[in-house]
Design a protein around this motif. Structure first.
Motif, mmCIF file in Angstrom:
data_model
loop_
_atom_site.group_PDB
_atom_site.id
_atom_site.type_symbol
_atom_site.label_atom_id
_atom_site.label_comp_id
_atom_site.label_asym_id
_atom_site.label_seq_id
_atom_site.Cartn_x
_atom_site.Cartn_y
_atom_site.Cartn_z
ATOM 1 N N TYR A 1 -7.157 47.921 12.706
ATOM 2 C CA TYR A 1 -6.442 48.191 13.948
ATOM 3 C C TYR A 1 -5.557 49.416 13.762
ATOM 4 C CZ TYR A 1 -7.638 43.266 14.835
ATOM 5 O OH TYR A 1 -8.294 42.074 14.981
ATOM 6 N N PRO B 1 -4.359 39.051 12.819
ATOM 7 C CA PRO B 1 -5.522 39.089 13.721
ATOM 8 C C PRO B 1 -5.177 39.279 15.193
ATOM 9 C CG PRO B 1 -5.174 36.877 12.808
ATOM 10 C CD PRO B 1 -4.303 37.805 12.039
ATOM 11 N N GLU B 2 -3.997 38.837 15.620
ATOM 12 C CA GLU B 2 -3.634 38.938 17.030
ATOM 13 C C GLU B 2 -2.942 40.257 17.391
ATOM 14 O OE1 GLU B 2 -4.405 36.888 19.600
ATOM 15 O OE2 GLU B 2 -5.707 36.012 18.059
ATOM 16 N N TYR B 3 -2.776 41.133 16.418
ATOM 17 C CA TYR B 3 -2.100 42.413 16.662
ATOM 18 C C TYR B 3 -2.794 43.191 17.778
ATOM 19 C CZ TYR B 3 0.364 46.775 15.492
ATOM 20 O OH TYR B 3 1.152 47.913 15.529
ATOM 21 N N ASN C 1 -4.186 42.281 20.379
ATOM 22 C CA ASN C 1 -4.032 41.727 21.733
ATOM 23 C C ASN C 1 -2.627 41.884 22.300
ATOM 24 O OD1 ASN C 1 -6.732 40.735 21.783
ATOM 25 N ND2 ASN C 1 -6.096 38.982 20.512
ATOM 26 N N GLN C 2 -1.744 42.562 21.578
ATOM 27 C CA GLN C 2 -0.347 42.679 21.997
ATOM 28 C C GLN C 2 -0.145 43.850 22.970
ATOM 29 O OE1 GLN C 2 1.632 40.087 20.976
ATOM 30 N NE2 GLN C 2 -0.378 39.514 20.142
ATOM 31 N N SER D 1 4.069 37.620 11.731
ATOM 32 C CA SER D 1 2.672 37.301 11.419
ATOM 33 C C SER D 1 2.376 37.334 9.932
ATOM 34 C CB SER D 1 1.742 38.285 12.143
ATOM 35 O OG SER D 1 1.919 38.215 13.535
#
Length: 235
Positions: free
Chosen positions: A124, A150-152, A154-155, A169
């Motif tokens: 990312y 992993p959710e970075y 989607n921010q 995280s």
């Protein structure tokens, strides 16, 4: 309690006048003679106060012209990961940011080596401008290992910063900072609203979490608006 020296009273008086807006950036403050008369003291005592204010980056003095309120240059510590939004809020100023981009890319050789992944592995990347009272004070490019956060991807970072999200995280285990002065490219000059001749302070930061490299960041501070500091305490 012992009374503080008179020159400290003079310093406090001038700083309060600046904080209260009586004197703004660029304004000339009273002369040594005027301050000596106000405080019924010698010019030497006043001079001591003014010299200290110069060292504190509060005023600047020019021969035959006088003393003037200096524009504040923000400070950031190089030894910790204090969030820039907290730094700015603690100075009593307003923090905002702009997310320029957030994407997935294939790691080139350089990024792969730093993040300890194979070349062309998906990582990312985010780019963000940070503002203090509407003025850009830092531009970031961050490379994130997806397995660490992993959710970075989607921010939106409207209610938090990348640093805050990553801290939650993937808790920091170790940090490596490399600092240098650089002339940035036209794109970053535009983001930071600086001239092509103004250098930036660049921090290249590698953060390790849970035994592996989690992120690699390049942080650019305009040299006219920021200075870096560090404090060491011996045991």
């Amino acid at each position: 309690m012992a009374k503080q020296p008179l020159f400290e009273d003079i310093k406090d008086f001038i700083k309060k006048q600046i904080d209260d807006g009586v004197y703004k950036v660029g304004d000339k403050i009273p002369t040594e003679m005027e301050l000596a008369k106000t405080f019924n003291t010698s010019r030497q005592t006043v001079n001591k106060a003014l010299r200290d204010l110069v060292l504190d980056d509060i005023i600047e003095r020019f021969p035959r012209s006088g003393s003037f309120v200096k524009e504040k240059i923000a400070q950031s510590s190089i030894l910790d990961l204090k969030n820039i939004s907290d730094e700015i809020s603690e100075r009593g100023n307003t923090y905002t940011n702009k997310l320029v981009s957030l994407n997935k890319i294939r790691a080139n050789e350089r990024i792969a080596k730093v993040l300890h992944v194979v070349k062309d592995q998906e990582v990312y990347i985010s780019q963000m401008i940070h503002y203090e009272n509407g003025v850009p004070v830092r531009f970031d490019t961050r490379y994130i290992k997806p397995s660490s956060a992993p959710e970075y991807i989607n921010q939106t970072f409207k209610d938090t910063t990348p640093a805050q999200f990553l801290k939650q995280s993937c808790p920091v285990q170790s940090v490596q900072n490399t600092i240098e002065a650089v002339i940035v490219n036209q794109e970053i000059q535009d983001y930071l609203d600086i001239t092509k001749s103004e250098p930036c302070l660049k921090i290249s930061r590698v953060v390790t979490s849970n035994g592996e490299v989690a992120s690699y960041s390049k942080l650019y501070y305009p040299s006219s608006r920021y200075k870096l500091n560090s404090t060491f305490y011996s045991s």
